[in-house]
Design an enzyme around this catalytic site. Structure first.
Site, PDB file in Angstrom:
ATOM      1  N   HIS A   1       0.851  -1.212  -0.094  1.00 38.92           N
ATOM      2  CA  HIS A   1       0.111  -0.027  -0.035  1.00 38.92           C
ATOM      3  C   HIS A   1       0.755   1.399   0.018  1.00 38.92           C
ATOM      4  O   HIS A   1       0.916   2.220   0.817  1.00 38.92           O
ATOM      5  CB  HIS A   1      -1.284  -0.041   1.098  1.00 38.92           C
ATOM      6  CG  HIS A   1      -0.747  -0.695   2.437  1.00 38.92           C
ATOM      7  ND1 HIS A   1       0.215   0.030   3.320  1.00 38.92           N
ATOM      8  CD2 HIS A   1      -1.253  -1.708   2.943  1.00 38.92           C
ATOM      9  CE1 HIS A   1       0.147  -1.032   4.249  1.00 38.92           C
ATOM     10  NE2 HIS A   1      -0.587  -2.077   4.146  1.00 38.92           N
TER      11      HIS A   1
ATOM     12  N   HIS B   1      -2.237  -9.689  15.463  1.00 39.08           N
ATOM     13  CA  HIS B   1      -2.428  -8.566  14.897  1.00 39.08           C
ATOM     14  C   HIS B   1      -3.643  -8.929  13.526  1.00 39.08           C
ATOM     15  O   HIS B   1      -3.351 -10.098  12.992  1.00 39.08           O
ATOM     16  CB  HIS B   1      -1.423  -8.178  14.302  1.00 39.08           C
ATOM     17  CG  HIS B   1      -1.375  -6.910  13.323  1.00 39.08           C
ATOM     18  ND1 HIS B   1      -2.379  -5.973  13.449  1.00 39.08           N
ATOM     19  CD2 HIS B   1      -0.708  -6.163  12.328  1.00 39.08           C
ATOM     20  CE1 HIS B   1      -2.054  -5.002  12.509  1.00 39.08           C
ATOM     21  NE2 HIS B   1      -1.091  -5.263  11.891  1.00 39.08           N
TER      22      HIS B   1
ATOM     23  N   GLU C   1      -4.335  -7.339  10.768  1.00 47.23           N
ATOM     24  CA  GLU C   1      -4.383  -6.958   9.307  1.00 47.23           C
ATOM     25  C   GLU C   1      -4.188  -8.307   8.652  1.00 47.23           C
ATOM     26  O   GLU C   1      -3.509  -9.014   8.849  1.00 47.23           O
ATOM     27  CB  GLU C   1      -2.774  -6.068   9.215  1.00 47.23           C
ATOM     28  CG  GLU C   1      -3.057  -5.250   7.744  1.00 47.23           C
ATOM     29  CD  GLU C   1      -2.006  -4.022   7.623  1.00 47.23           C
ATOM     30  OE1 GLU C   1      -1.217  -3.805   8.823  1.00 47.23           O
ATOM     31  OE2 GLU C   1      -1.852  -3.484   6.588  1.00 47.23           O
TER      32      GLU C   1
ATOM     33  N   ASP D   1      -2.456  -9.444   6.061  1.00 43.99           N
ATOM     34  CA  ASP D   1      -1.154  -9.919   5.855  1.00 43.99           C
ATOM     35  C   ASP D   1      -0.866 -11.058   6.890  1.00 43.99           C
ATOM     36  O   ASP D   1      -0.156 -11.917   6.740  1.00 43.99           O
ATOM     37  CB  ASP D   1       0.077  -8.912   5.670  1.00 43.99           C
ATOM     38  CG  ASP D   1       0.302  -8.107   6.643  1.00 43.99           C
ATOM     39  OD1 ASP D   1      -0.842  -7.599   7.335  1.00 43.99           O
ATOM     40  OD2 ASP D   1       1.341  -7.601   6.749  1.00 43.99           O
TER      41      ASP D   1
ATOM     42  N   HIS E   1       1.054  -1.410  15.131  1.00 43.59           N
ATOM     43  CA  HIS E   1       0.517  -0.110  14.602  1.00 43.59           C
ATOM     44  C   HIS E   1      -0.842   0.054  14.267  1.00 43.59           C
ATOM     45  O   HIS E   1      -1.475   0.960  13.798  1.00 43.59           O
ATOM     46  CB  HIS E   1       1.451  -0.010  13.298  1.00 43.59           C
ATOM     47  CG  HIS E   1       1.067  -0.791  12.081  1.00 43.59           C
ATOM     48  ND1 HIS E   1       0.405  -0.296  10.937  1.00 43.59           N
ATOM     49  CD2 HIS E   1       0.788  -2.183  11.928  1.00 43.59           C
ATOM     50  CE1 HIS E   1       0.275  -1.376  10.107  1.00 43.59           C
ATOM     51  NE2 HIS E   1       0.407  -2.330  10.851  1.00 43.59           N
TER      52      HIS E   1
ATOM     53  N   ASP F   1       4.099  -6.594  14.161  1.00 42.18           N
ATOM     54  CA  ASP F   1       4.808  -5.900  12.866  1.00 42.18           C
ATOM     55  C   ASP F   1       6.271  -5.230  13.622  1.00 42.18           C
ATOM     56  O   ASP F   1       6.900  -5.125  12.849  1.00 42.18           O
ATOM     57  CB  ASP F   1       3.833  -4.911  12.657  1.00 42.18           C
ATOM     58  CG  ASP F   1       3.089  -5.468  11.436  1.00 42.18           C
ATOM     59  OD1 ASP F   1       3.527  -6.299  10.757  1.00 42.18           O
ATOM     60  OD2 ASP F   1       1.894  -5.047  11.434  1.00 42.18           O
TER      61      ASP F   1
ATOM     62  N   TYR G   1      11.180   0.102   7.224  1.00 40.92           N
ATOM     63  CA  TYR G   1      10.224  -0.183   7.839  1.00 40.92           C
ATOM     64  C   TYR G   1       9.735   0.577   8.894  1.00 40.92           C
ATOM     65  O   TYR G   1       8.317   1.073   8.874  1.00 40.92           O
ATOM     66  CB  TYR G   1      10.231  -1.623   8.319  1.00 40.92           C
ATOM     67  CG  TYR G   1       9.090  -2.466   8.634  1.00 40.92           C
ATOM     68  CD1 TYR G   1       8.400  -3.336   7.941  1.00 40.92           C
ATOM     69  CD2 TYR G   1       8.445  -2.260  10.060  1.00 40.92           C
ATOM     70  CE1 TYR G   1       7.224  -3.888   8.054  1.00 40.92           C
ATOM     71  CE2 TYR G   1       7.393  -2.704  10.278  1.00 40.92           C
ATOM     72  CZ  TYR G   1       6.788  -3.746   9.357  1.00 40.92           C
ATOM     73  OH  TYR G   1       5.676  -4.303   9.654  1.00 40.92           O
TER      74      TYR G   1
ATOM     75  N   HIS H   1       7.549 -10.100  10.147  1.00 42.48           N
ATOM     76  CA  HIS H   1       8.113  -9.856   8.858  1.00 42.48           C
ATOM     77  C   HIS H   1       9.497  -9.909   8.823  1.00 42.48           C
ATOM     78  O   HIS H   1       9.950  -9.357   9.747  1.00 42.48           O
ATOM     79  CB  HIS H   1       7.702  -8.430   8.037  1.00 42.48           C
ATOM     80  CG  HIS H   1       6.190  -8.216   7.795  1.00 42.48           C
ATOM     81  ND1 HIS H   1       5.515  -8.750   6.798  1.00 42.48           N
ATOM     82  CD2 HIS H   1       5.248  -7.328   8.411  1.00 42.48           C
ATOM     83  CE1 HIS H   1       4.418  -8.477   6.917  1.00 42.48           C
ATOM     84  NE2 HIS H   1       4.040  -7.773   7.755  1.00 42.48           N
TER      85      HIS H   1
END
Ligand code: FEO
Length: 397
Positions: free
Chosen positions: A24, A78, A80, A82, A145, A164, A192, A225
């Site tokens: 994004h 989390h 999100e 992903d 986040h 993250d 990042y 990640h």
């Protein structure tokens, strides 16, 4: 690649996304990984899932260790997509006894997947979960986040599964920081941080303070990640401390977008002026530099000199894109100045100044405009602007 046992009975079972290049708006030229972890204990527990499309990898990795149906608990650190994208498939396959998540995590899971029949178990900071030989401590990390973000800490192994935070978008078969060149990994970690974590720097400071105060033993930090930190934990914590303080260096960026090279000529003269004062300078043409790479350099730069030609009573669109992106990331402690060429109206400098004011930059100079093509005197004014910005920057160092 096969799953990796990161410490005894705790396995990386995530997926490697070699080909993704855009996250994004954040350019990730070396792909990423979606890390998920499986703990083999009396209660077999999966921490997070992966992005939809990687179901084969996740389930194959899990199957190499246990029968997926034998998993007892799912922890959603989390929501999100992903990391949670495969939650419905995993829940259908595994049928976990419980799904542990934060209060905001439950709300987010419901809003994403609309499944009120799942066995949610809401946890908060300080709550613990016994898996048998191991215990998990939950640490809410709101807005690091997302509102739902949570860390899971396994004290016996000194392992922090950090969602993250501390991550890097980097696709590799290596799983640990000591498998690869540290400066390369830190470069990805900085990118990042600058593109994702920066707006929440105050919360990072708070969290680092809490970690220090609690005396939490950290032998391994496993983000969602990139690589897992086990050898350079002190270094990544030190970097997060520095980045979240938004400490700047004697470093300036000259960032521009040009129409017929006049603004570019001005940019180069400003670089000369800054460099003559002993400031380290980087020049970025937004036509060739991606916003997310420029933002990485913004992280520790003390001054940003920003230029655009005027187009249709405003700035060029790539500059509008960059300023919009930067504003959202809330960089602090910056000195700013604007410049640009124009034909007959010349609003770009005013618009850039207004954007910098909104970001609370210190603006020591109203900036420079040049009609059409700069002459020698104009370029001298640009060098002078470089000198003035450099002197302002040196005052604080
Ligand atoms: Fe990697 Fe916020 O998801």
């Amino acid at each position: 690649m096969p799953p990796v046992e990161i410490v005894k009975d705790i396995h990386w079972v995530g997926a490697i996304d070699w080909n993704i290049r855009d996250f994004h708006g954040y350019s990730i030229q070396q792909g990423t990984t979606y890390n998920a972890f499986l703990v083999k204990d009396e209660k077999i527990t999966l921490f997070d899932t992966v992005k939809r499309g990687f179901e084969g990898e996740l389930l194959e990795h899990i199957s190499g260790i246990v029968d997926p149906a034998s998993i007892n608990y799912l922890v959603v650190n989390h929501v999100e997509m992903d990391h949670s994208g495969l939650t419905p498939e995993v829940v259908d396959t595994v049928k976990p006894e419980k799904i542990f998540c934060s209060e905001r995590g439950q709300k987010a899971l419901l809003a994403h997947f609309h499944r009120d029949d799942w066995p949610y178990e809401v946890v908060k900071t300080g709550d613990t979960l016994s898996l048998g030989k191991r215990t998990v401590q939950f640490i809410e990390a709101r807005m690091l986040h997302w509102p739902d973000s949570m860390f899971s800490y396994i004290p016996g192994d000194g392992l922090l599964i950090s969602s993250d935070a501390f991550g890097q978008h980097l696709a590799t078969t290596e799983r640990f920081d000591d498998d690869l060149d540290l400066s390369m990994i830190l470069g990805h970690a900085a990118k990042y941080y600058a593109n994702i974590i920066l707006p929440y720097s105050n919360l990072v400071q708070k969290l680092l303070g809490q970690v220090k105060e609690s005396g939490l033993r950290l032998d391994m930090i496993a983000p969602d990640h990139g690589i897992i930190w086990r050898t350079n934990i002190g270094k990544i914590l030190e970097c997060y401390d520095e980045w979240s303080r938004q400490k700047t260096k004697l470093k300036a960026l000259v960032i521009y977008d040009t129409m017929w090279h006049s603004t570019e000529m001005m940019a180069r003269a400003i670089v000369d002026g800054l460099a003559q004062e002993g400031v380290s300078v980087r020049l970025f043409d937004l036509a060739t530099s991606h916003r997310s790479d420029v933002i990485t350099e913004v992280l520790d730069a003390g001054a940003l000199v920003i230029g655009s030609a005027t187009l249709n009573n405003g700035m060029l669109p790539r500059m509008a894109d960059f300023l919009h992106y930067m504003k959202g990331l809330r960089p602090a402690n910056k000195i700013g100045a604007a410049f640009g060429s124009y034909g007959w109206s010349g609003e770009a400098v005013k618009v850039i100044n207004a954007a910098m004011e909104e970001m609370k930059f210190t603006i020591p100079d109203p900036g420079i405009t040049v009609q059409y093509v700069p002459v020698r005197e104009d370029l001298e004014r640009c060098r002078d602007l470089g000198h003035r910005v450099a002197r302002e920057l040196k005052k604080g160092k």
